[in-house]
Design an enzyme around this catalytic site. Structure first.
Site, PDB file in Angstrom:
ATOM      1  N   LYS A  78       0.849  -1.184   0.000  1.00 27.34           N
ATOM      2  CA  LYS A  78       0.000   0.000   0.000  1.00 27.34           C
ATOM      3  C   LYS A  78       0.892   1.245   0.000  1.00 27.34           C
ATOM      4  O   LYS A  78       1.970   1.244   0.611  1.00 27.34           O
ATOM      5  CB  LYS A  78      -0.892  -0.029   1.244  1.00 27.34           C
ATOM      6  N   SER A 153      -9.698   1.549   2.763  1.00 24.71           N
ATOM      7  CA  SER A 153      -8.830   2.350   1.925  1.00 24.71           C
ATOM      8  C   SER A 153      -7.776   1.531   1.165  1.00 24.71           C
ATOM      9  O   SER A 153      -7.205   2.039   0.208  1.00 24.71           O
ATOM     10  CB  SER A 153      -8.119   3.405   2.773  1.00 24.71           C
ATOM     11  N   SER A 177      -9.886  -0.930   6.864  1.00 29.30           N
ATOM     12  CA  SER A 177      -9.296  -0.748   5.534  1.00 29.30           C
ATOM     13  C   SER A 177      -8.615  -1.956   4.914  1.00 29.30           C
ATOM     14  O   SER A 177      -8.293  -1.929   3.731  1.00 29.30           O
ATOM     15  CB  SER A 177      -8.289   0.391   5.579  1.00 29.30           C
TER      16      SER A 177
HETATM   17  N1  GLN Z   1     -13.198   3.635   6.162  1.00 31.19           N
HETATM   18  C1  GLN Z   1     -12.519   3.948   7.387  1.00 31.19           C
HETATM   19  C2  GLN Z   1     -12.105   5.391   7.404  1.00 31.19           C
HETATM   20  O1  GLN Z   1     -12.288   6.048   6.422  1.00 31.19           O
HETATM   21  C3  GLN Z   1     -11.382   3.031   7.606  1.00 31.19           C
HETATM   22  C4  GLN Z   1     -10.100   3.513   7.057  1.00 31.19           C
HETATM   23  C5  GLN Z   1      -8.933   2.688   7.475  1.00 31.19           C
HETATM   24  O2  GLN Z   1      -9.074   1.639   8.090  1.00 31.19           O
HETATM   25  N2  GLN Z   1      -7.767   3.202   7.150  1.00 31.19           N
HETATM   26  O3  GLN Z   1     -11.610   5.869   8.384  1.00 31.19           O
END
Ligand code: GLN
Length: 475
Positions: A78, A153, A177
């Site tokens: 990532k 994400s 994410s």
């Molecule tokens: N969708 C969640 C957020 O926007 C999780 C993001 C994540 O785990 N980095 O915070």
């Protein structure tokens, strides 16, 4: 669905040992897969030449009998994980040309075992999002249906594994994410216990939540990656020295499983996901596990609590990107104030700005008590209640997400609150710091559905064993 050429590292290593393939041949294969699937936009950069030269080097090591445990593993990372000498942008314009000056500890450990990094994966900007639409470098397409989001994400990482652009990928998980995109792409996503894996070299979003973790097609690979990345690191004071026992596979082991009553009754739960959930419960019962309905009455509080805490932490973590020490400086910068203002206004996307402002607000003197302090207390309660359930049960089960992958640029993308609700089932483990995994169990109209298991602190092995059992059920 894309069928993967190689199911696991064990299979690849067997073929290498039989001289049926080599790292160089595998490198050619994965690089050609990347070329063919460029339109998915899962990768921001593929390290072509480097991959070929490293593969040749590892082939030599294999011949000499000096290769590490991960020889033959092609890994995508990532774009918020530092890899020395390579760009890392968190999919943000503000870091577009930034190069890492050191390698994240977790990645370093994998490289020492001869994993090869194929490239860096697209993601939501600074890991904020659930659809990968917040990337400054365009959205990612779900390979199961290119009109749908891959989740976020870590959407690029999940699609990289799904579309066979690599064998395995690293994501990061703050509130879901790794697990949510795994669910949308039919892959396995593991969020380790908080502290299990060093965060050194992971660009911070919310430091008391962030964890690096694997996205894979096999439980064995997830276990292997976890085992090698885990452990104390003096560069991260929150990393734990707790040892990871090697994966055990025991299909006959019977578990006590609590399943979420509120998830089952949740209004927002799509019918297809509900059916898959009920189907899994039935399969587990038929398989002899002790499966009990369990209420966890904080479902409605979890998303607000998560967003107060994480935006607060993000507003502090992201203050370093100002155009002074870190972050591209605006061409319109004239003095300190305009450097900060212009660089941040031009460099950050809409969602990141929204979160920095929300976080600054909940931490401000007038509202600190009402929001941040209160959220901290709610978090404690969620931790206590989650651990209480796990005193009586091995796992807490629910769907990973309320829906299957949704439309790119659809209704959800226009409404931040709707988007935040995509995290409703995953944030519990994040708030509680507990390990959790998403396992693919069904497909509805071509779209994968994942189920979510949360386990006891530092007991990822049982989670992985349970995931492996679930994967044997017919769907
Ligand atoms: N969708 C969640 C957020 O926007 C999780 C993001 C994540 O785990 N980095 O915070």
């Amino acid at each position: 669905m894309v069928t993967k050429k190689y199911a696991s590292l064990a299979q690849i290593q067997l073929l290498i040992s039989q001289e049926k393939t080599s790292c160089s041949e595998l490198a050619e294969y994965y690089l050609s897969q990347n070329k063919k699937n460029k339109h998915l936009n899962a990768m921001l950069e593929v390290f072509d030449n480097e991959v070929l030269s490293q593969a040749a080097l590892i082939d030599q090591k294999i011949k000499a009998g000096t290769a590490g445990k991960l020889a033959g593993m092609f890994l995508a990372i990532k774009d918020n994980i530092c890899y020395k000498g390579h760009r890392v942008s968190a999919s943000s314009k503000i870091l577009e040309n930034f190069k890492s000056t050191y390698t994240a500890t977790a990645l370093k450990r994998l490289l020492e075992e001869d994993a090869i990094v194929i490239g860096r994966c697209n993601c939501d900007e600074f890991a904020m999002g659930a659809s990968n639409e917040n990337s400054a470098f365009g959205h990612v397409k779900n390979a199961a249906d290119e009109t749908k989001v891959p989740g976020g994400s870590s959407g690029g990482s999940a699609v990289a594994v799904q579309a066979d652009l690599c064998l395995v990928a690293l994501g990061s998980d703050t509130g879901g994410s790794i697990r949510q995109p795994a669910s949308f792409t039919g892959t396995i996503g593991l969020k380790p216990t908080y502290g299990r894996i060093s965060r050194s070299g992971l660009l911070a979003y919310a430091s008391s939540f962030d964890q690096i973790g694997p996205i894979t097609s096999s439980v064995e690979d997830a276990a292997l990656l976890l085992e090698i990345m885990a452990g104390k690191d003096e560069l991260d004071a929150t990393s734990s020295s707790n040892k990871v026992a090697p994966l055990f596979i025991d299909k006959s082991k019977k578990y006590k499983i609590a399943y979420s009553k509120e998830a089952l009754e949740s209004e927002g739960l799509e019918l297809s996901v509900k059916s898959a959930y009920l189907e899994l419960i039935k399969n587990l019962e038929n398989d002899g596990h002790d499966v009990v309905e369990q209420s966890f009455p904080f479902l409605e509080q979890m998303v607000p609590c998560y967003y107060v805490m994480t935006t607060a932490e993000a507003s502090s973590n992201l203050s370093r990107y100002s155009g002074m020490l870190y972050g591209t400086r605006s061409e319109q910068a004239k003095d300190i104030e305009s450097t900060f203002k212009k660089s941040r206004s031009e460099g950050f996307g809409k969602e990141v700005k929204r979160r920095i402002m929300t976080g600054t607000f909940v931490l401000s003197a007038d509202f600190y008590e009402a929001y941040y302090s209160k959220a901290q207390r709610v978090r404690k309660l969620i931790q206590q209640e989650s651990n209480k359930i796990l005193e009586n049960f091995d796992f807490f089960l629910c769907p990973t997400t309320p829906s299957t992958a949704f439309d790119i640029d659809g209704e959800k993308s226009k409404d931040p609150i709707q988007m935040y609700l995509a995290d409703i089932f995953t944030v519990q483990a994040s708030l509680a710091g507990l390990p959790a995994i998403s396992v693919p169990t069904a497909i509805h109209e071509g779209l994968p559905i994942g189920m979510h298991l949360m386990g006891r602190s530092f007991e990822e092995n049982d989670l992985l064993n349970m995931a492996n059992i679930i994967l044997t059920y017919d769907s």
